[in-house]
Design an enzyme around this catalytic site. Sequence first.
Site, PDB file in Angstrom:
ATOM      1  N   HIS B 217       3.929   2.114  19.336  1.00 58.34           N
ATOM      2  CA  HIS B 217       3.047   2.657  18.300  1.00 58.34           C
ATOM      3  C   HIS B 217       1.598   2.530  18.728  1.00 58.34           C
ATOM      4  CE1 HIS B 217       6.579   0.749  16.420  1.00 58.34           C
ATOM      5  NE2 HIS B 217       6.655   1.859  15.754  1.00 58.34           N
ATOM      6  N   ASP B 396      -1.439   4.116   9.088  1.00 52.09           N
ATOM      7  CA  ASP B 396      -0.717   4.804   8.019  1.00 52.09           C
ATOM      8  C   ASP B 396      -0.898   4.135   6.652  1.00 52.09           C
ATOM      9  OD1 ASP B 396       0.709   2.521   8.364  1.00 52.09           O
ATOM     10  OD2 ASP B 396       2.662   3.490   8.561  1.00 52.09           O
ATOM     11  N   HIS B 397      -1.799   3.164   6.565  1.00 50.54           N
ATOM     12  CA  HIS B 397      -1.934   2.439   5.311  1.00 50.54           C
ATOM     13  C   HIS B 397      -2.410   3.358   4.181  1.00 50.54           C
ATOM     14  CE1 HIS B 397      -2.371  -1.015   2.692  1.00 50.54           C
ATOM     15  NE2 HIS B 397      -3.569  -0.566   2.345  1.00 50.54           N
ATOM     16  N   GLY B 398      -3.401   4.203   4.490  1.00 52.54           N
ATOM     17  CA  GLY B 398      -3.923   5.109   3.460  1.00 52.54           C
ATOM     18  C   GLY B 398      -2.835   6.047   2.961  1.00 52.54           C
ATOM     19  N   THR B 440       5.401  -1.697   5.480  1.00 48.65           N
ATOM     20  CA  THR B 440       5.210  -3.059   4.986  1.00 48.65           C
ATOM     21  C   THR B 440       4.505  -3.054   3.641  1.00 48.65           C
ATOM     22  OG1 THR B 440       4.848  -3.674   7.266  1.00 48.65           O
ATOM     23  CG2 THR B 440       4.346  -5.326   5.604  1.00 48.65           C
ATOM     24  N   GLY B 482       6.423 -11.860   2.182  1.00 49.45           N
ATOM     25  CA  GLY B 482       5.746 -11.486   3.432  1.00 49.45           C
ATOM     26  C   GLY B 482       5.571 -12.649   4.388  1.00 49.45           C
ATOM     27  N   ARG B 539       3.458  -4.155  10.434  1.00 48.23           N
ATOM     28  CA  ARG B 539       4.221  -3.387  11.394  1.00 48.23           C
ATOM     29  C   ARG B 539       3.293  -2.960  12.515  1.00 48.23           C
ATOM     30  NH1 ARG B 539       8.662  -0.380  11.867  1.00 48.23           N
ATOM     31  NH2 ARG B 539       8.496   1.367  13.291  1.00 48.23           N
ATOM     32  N   ASP B 552      -9.286  -5.967   7.043  1.00 46.73           N
ATOM     33  CA  ASP B 552      -7.884  -5.592   6.914  1.00 46.73           C
ATOM     34  C   ASP B 552      -7.715  -4.552   5.807  1.00 46.73           C
ATOM     35  OD1 ASP B 552      -4.944  -6.019   7.257  1.00 46.73           O
ATOM     36  OD2 ASP B 552      -5.205  -6.498   5.126  1.00 46.73           O
ATOM     37  N   GLY B 554      -5.141  -3.664   4.071  1.00 49.97           N
ATOM     38  CA  GLY B 554      -4.362  -4.095   2.909  1.00 49.97           C
ATOM     39  C   GLY B 554      -5.207  -4.903   1.936  1.00 49.97           C
TER      40      GLY B 554
END
Lengths: 570, 570
Positions: B217, B396-398, B440, B482, B539, B552, B554
């Site tokens: 990735h 890919d968080h957004g 995640t 987590g 991830r 971060d 998140g």
Amino acid sequence: MTTIFDAPEDFAATALRGFAALYGRYVRLVRNGVVRSTRTPEGKVAVVVGGGSGHYPAFAGYVGLGLADAAVAGDVFASPSTAAVARVCRAAHRGGGILLGFGNYAGDVLNFGVAADELRAEGMDVRIVHVTDDVASAPRETPEKRRGIAGDLVVFKIAGAAAEAGHALDAVERVARHANSRTVTVGVAFGGCTLPGAREPLFTVQKGRMAVGLGIHGEPGVAESEALPAADLARLLTDRLLEERPAGVTRVGALLNGLGATKYEELFVLWTRIAERLSAEGLTVVAPEAGEFVTSLDMSGCSLTLLWLDEELESLWTAPCDTPVLRRGAAPQALEAPGSEDMSGEEGGNAGFARAPEAGRRGAACIAGTFEAMAALLREKEAELGRIDAQAGDGDHGQGMARGSAAALLAARTAAEAGAGTATTLRAAAEAWADRAGGTSGALWGVLLKAFAAELSDDAEPAGEAVVKGARAALDAVMRAGGAKVGDKTLVDAFVPFVDVLDARFAATGSLKIAWTEAAEVAGQAAEATAPLSPKLGRARPLAERSIGHPDAGAVSLAMIATVIGARLS
Amino acid sequence: MTTIFDAPEDFAATALRGFAALYGRYVRLVRNGVVRSTRTPEGKVAVVVGGGSGHYPAFAGYVGLGLADAAVAGDVFASPSTAAVARVCRAAHRGGGILLGFGNYAGDVLNFGVAADELRAEGMDVRIVHVTDDVASAPRETPEKRRGIAGDLVVFKIAGAAAEAGHALDAVERVARHANSRTVTVGVAFGGCTLPGAREPLFTVQKGRMAVGLGIHGEPGVAESEALPAADLARLLTDRLLEERPAGVTRVGALLNGLGATKYEELFVLWTRIAERLSAEGLTVVAPEAGEFVTSLDMSGCSLTLLWLDEELESLWTAPCDTPVLRRGAAPQALEAPGSEDMSGEEGGNAGFARAPEAGRRGAACIAGTFEAMAALLREKEAELGRIDAQAGDGDHGQGMARGSAAALLAARTAAEAGAGTATTLRAAAEAWADRAGGTSGALWGVLLKAFAAELSDDAEPAGEAVVKGARAALDAVMRAGGAKVGDKTLVDAFVPFVDVLDARFAATGSLKIAWTEAAEVAGQAAEATAPLSPKLGRARPLAERSIGHPDAGAVSLAMIATVIGARLS
């Protein structure tokens, strides 16, 4: 970007060796190709396919039960030599004759055609089917001008299934032609590809745009547009092919092909949209395939191929097969073929040269010396010729000429040292050039040199009249083999004035030196003048004209060689 | 460049649909995955594999006789949700228990782990094997920290062969772990990959250079160097793996994997050199494979995997199998499975909500309104969060947060309109978020919201004490699931101070509005402060630290959400 290789010129041969090492359950390596490693019944028609490398799984990945019996591999994007084709055919022949299948490119037509003639002279029944599926490369009215792209696999699959079913050569040839007439492909490209060892891609497509109808060697497309969403791309591809749908057809075979860098998941996304479109048009899709079938190194893009089915084609399209790239149904159990001798080594060698008289041996040394000068020249000019060729062709002219002349030099030296005479030495050089250079120019230079040699003798040095006659014979042979005329932007454009001036000035002056030097000068001018002209012969050449402002590489190299030889004359 | 798609967020699901449409002879589509379409004996152990999409043929292409029974597919480079894993396992289960196989990434460990717990609660015997083959990602002494890359296929092949042979779950689990302990991989990358819809590649490698040990990735490698000739590259790869050769091993399985844009012919060239090296080391290579087995969209590069064989592993490695990507020997004849009902549609639906009292229904409307604000916020911030995440993770968080909140809003609205109360509405939103967001963060937000809901009632609006207790319960659940602590650079870094301040200030002021607003401010500062710290959960996160100077994602999104909710309080 093609990244992994050692010597770029060994890329194709090494890749083939690696492939054969991995896929021994399917194939056995022979020189310049692979044949099935499984047992083939005597009398079965052999389907032999081939073309340039850089297109894996085309063509070695097609070999196996229910598909091809053997594949011939040229260098990257270059036709295999005549000798290579003939050699692989001999290894594959089981007494039932041979169907030769390949895409419609000038280099392949030439090399496979000459090989077929040679094999026929040996008593083999050989038929030829050129695949012409690319609808973007010529109008419907002139299908014989269309290129062969991913439809190759479809046509070969049909022929292979017919041959596996035990049909005779007439029947296999008929159904292969029938399949070709009902196979259509259209492609798009999002990005170019880079030859092993090259620093720049062969061509580029602007980011966010796509070329429609682009060929598999970077030949220009028919249009350029914004890159489209999958639904619109599916519409564009299917609509273009549906223009050629024969009346009454309701069932189609389909092949969605990735060119290299376009990935399977993208093809799967596109397939969902294509399937919707075909279904909306009342078509039932039979045994579709999506994946990499005819690639172009790391080119980004895809093509859609449709096979308009009838009952006969459907049963052959769905028939079992088992090859590295395509597997269908329950293929008959394969048995390993008997024998495992290494068939990939060099063959023959110097099968003993008759010792020529002193004058002929001096002539041989002169021939070897000439090739030494030619090889040095072409090694030096390799990159320059490549750049010129890349403007209009696939950029491999420099590499091919360098490789051919180096091989010819080696053969000429070997012959001369073994005591051969002038003509024999030149003939040995000609054969080595044709076999090692590959591509269209390799085949043509082989023909040229062989015809020249036929006018020389083993008992004398090459001189005056014989050389002038040799040049004329070489020109005639090239024009016969290549089918090109002056104005087609090939080496013929430089060769014709060269021979005319050589002839006329030798008659007038009696001096080969003067005549040759003037002829070489005229050839150079003629080569330069090829720049603003229109389509020319050659593998992977554009149908539209891209080469404005650039001379033809074949004409340029011929004039260069003539000049170098002229400087050696006394 | 990933070029062909319609809506980027549908890429993975549409690709899976297209794959299933093309490969109906192997698989049948279920929601978020595929199961074998061929008949499977009752009582057979089901090998279920999976992970993010963008890696085809991983993982759907592994399904078939002798290999996997089913595959779960997340979004591109994102773990499938817990619900997706559980759903696919239920469809694949034949009474013999389930072996869950996946690569060792935090998101997958979390989602597959929670799913396994759910399934065990339903009475299924479920075992887990994480693949940890990437030698570049952690030292030999801590194999449990290593990532899973192309060795996935090797370990799954061994487990699949054992299951197909009829071994019980204990035996299949044992041999799968044994195979994992003897499977090693090292990879190199020459160029990055681009997510569908992204304008820029996820990472780049400078032209003419290569990253050694790069993950699938874009996780950073252990070294960078000049791109090497094939012979030197072969030496680099084999030498690194041979460092881990167990004593006495003389036979190896091998997998040479292309990451996407690196082509088969390049792999074949490289294979010739690797085979020479292994042979020189006294190793016999058994049934090697070269091709695309675990890709990363259009990434350029390759990896070499070796499996140190013993007698048991060799017989399983060479056992027959028949899947879209790998075929070996004479696989037992497959029979089409009975039934062909479409199992891919939405399940359940609003299984009827009990009508809550007036206050509870007002609370439900308030929850729905809150998700409306959250979804609007996360849609607006999608690109920004993606950019922040791309500095350290896979970017890919957004997308995940936008997708999760949109799904949660829909579910909350549906529940509220159906008359459900506060807690039920929040629980419905939590489940939808976990199921649709993937990755995640999707799993963690599902856990967070579910725990929060457990402190609310269906009979009252969410207020004061219940909200403070809910926040504390949510934090505890997230930390349990987590395994992250403060300082690990996850959302926990913002969540802990948020809950602490909320607790303390609510106790002091009695005003939820005041306490929440101050807590949100502190959370924002804590999120910013995650910038210069060291490795975090997630991830595909780097082992080396790339995120210096970047907070971060998140933690940032948690603080943003807290602020938006605070503004809605009265």
